[in-house]
Design an enzyme around this catalytic site. Structure first.
Site, PDB file in Angstrom:
ATOM      1  N   SER A   1      -8.711   4.948 -10.554  1.00  0.00           N
ATOM      2  CA  SER A   1      -8.467   3.880 -11.320  1.00  0.00           C
ATOM      3  C   SER A   1      -9.471   2.541 -11.373  1.00  0.00           C
ATOM      4  O   SER A   1      -9.829   2.097 -12.269  1.00  0.00           O
ATOM      5  CB  SER A   1      -7.152   3.277 -10.782  1.00  0.00           C
ATOM      6  OG  SER A   1      -7.268   2.883  -9.543  1.00  0.00           O
TER       7      SER A   1
ATOM      8  N   LYS B   1      -2.178  -2.800  -3.355  1.00  0.00           N
ATOM      9  CA  LYS B   1      -0.870  -2.513  -3.310  1.00  0.00           C
ATOM     10  C   LYS B   1      -0.425  -3.218  -1.717  1.00  0.00           C
ATOM     11  O   LYS B   1       0.710  -3.407  -1.657  1.00  0.00           O
ATOM     12  CB  LYS B   1      -0.142  -1.088  -2.995  1.00  0.00           C
ATOM     13  CG  LYS B   1      -0.461  -0.467  -4.609  1.00  0.00           C
ATOM     14  CD  LYS B   1       0.555  -0.783  -5.583  1.00  0.00           C
ATOM     15  CE  LYS B   1       0.389  -0.028  -6.878  1.00  0.00           C
ATOM     16  NZ  LYS B   1       1.624  -0.528  -7.624  1.00  0.00           N
TER      17      LYS B   1
END
Length: 315
Positions: free
Chosen positions: A276, A43
């Site tokens: 993830s 991110k």
């Protein structure tokens, strides 16, 4: 480097050959280790790109408050960038996400607003209903503080960061050998941007999106449950930036498959990823069993397992 922002991106691509040998599959699987960026996740790329584009367009003014809804990683990336760019930053986050994330944001100077989960919510399992409550708080704070709202689910700068960065790096690092890309979707920025980049180089590259097994809305499946451990993904919604034309296939992963793969990744490859990352690796090896010797699969480990030590990811 002039600042820590110059350390974002250009992350290593590592062959998972030890897991490949144990699984007995022919294609090579590579993982791009995004926790090498300063905020410890993929991110960071989108956080910096969104702020830079907003500065260029005049939507973000010097010293203006920045507000964003986050499961943690985007908030950490924004906290890093805002510290350097001198913007005050408020992160709005469901209390169901792992505590390491909000503690990191606070350490970086962010204000963190934790929103209680919806009735019946389970810590570590953030649902679309939890997200809606956090979104409502983020919208209210944006109005109250006259803030710049990052809006990662709908901001085109999110996939642009991966189209210009992640995808180009993968193409260069594999010398154009990549012919399969696998990534989990939350905002879908990583998947859409990277897939667009790879397909621009070679339209025959196949791109597969990963979703929690019981919340496969992008695959057109009925949502059986939004309660799962894959934080930051599987909210049973269609992000505005989603583009089905870039998706060649859909892969579902259970919590147990993701956890097992994350543990194997740590013990066999020395790579400490999060839930993830485990989901992406599990899905990649599922795909590998269907492909041939000459195939090359690239996936991403979006963040570090250090952000999940308070959970049951690692016993």
């Amino acid at each position: 480097m002039d600042s820590i922002l110059d350390a974002i991106g250009n992350t290593p691509l590592v062959a998972l050959d030890r897991m490949r040998a144990a699984a007995g599959v022919e294609p090579r699987v590579f993982a791009k280790l995004e926790y090498f960026s300063p905020g410890g996740s993929i991110k960071d790329r989108a956080a910096l790109k969104i702020l830079e584009d907003a500065e260029k367009s005049g939507r973000l003014r010097p010293g203006q408050m920045v507000v964003e809804l986050t499961s943690g990683n985007m908030g950490i990336g924004l906290a890093v960038a805002c510290a350097i760019k001198r913007y005050p930053f408020t992160a709005v986050m469901s209390a169901g996400n792992s505590r390491e994330r909000w503690r990191i944001m606070k350490a970086l100077g962010a204000r963190v607003v934790l929103v209680p989960q919806a009735k019946g919510g389970v810590p570590g399992q953030v649902t679309g209903d939890d997200l809606k409550l956090a979104e409502k708080r983020a919208e209210a704070l944006t109005r109250k503080l006259h803030a710049f709202r990052v809006d990662q689910f709908n901001n085109p700068s999110n996939p642009a960061a991966h189209r210009e960065g992640t995808g180009e790096e993968i193409w260069r690092q594999t010398k154009g050998a990549v012919n399969n890309f696998v990534a989990i979707a939350g905002t879908s920025g990583t998947f859409i941007g990277t897939s667009a980049s790879l397909k621009a180089h070679d339209p025959d590259v196949k791109c597969y999106v990963v979703e929690p097994a019981r919340a496969r809305v992008l695959a057109g499946k009925r949502v059986e449950s939004q309660k799962h451990k894959l934080q930051g993904a599987g909210y049973a919604l269609f992000p505005k930036v989603w583009d089905a034309a870039l998706c060649d296939g859909y892969l579902g992963v259970t919590d147990s498959e993701a956890v097992r793969a994350a543990r194997l990744l740590a013990r066999k490859e020395g790579i400490l990823g999060g839930f993830s990352g485990g989901a992406n690796v599990a899905a990649s090896f599922k795909l590998a069993r269907r492909l041939g010797r000459d195939d090359v699969i690239v996936t991403v480990v979006p963040d570090t397992g250090l952000k999940y030590l308070s959970t049951d990811l690692f016993p």
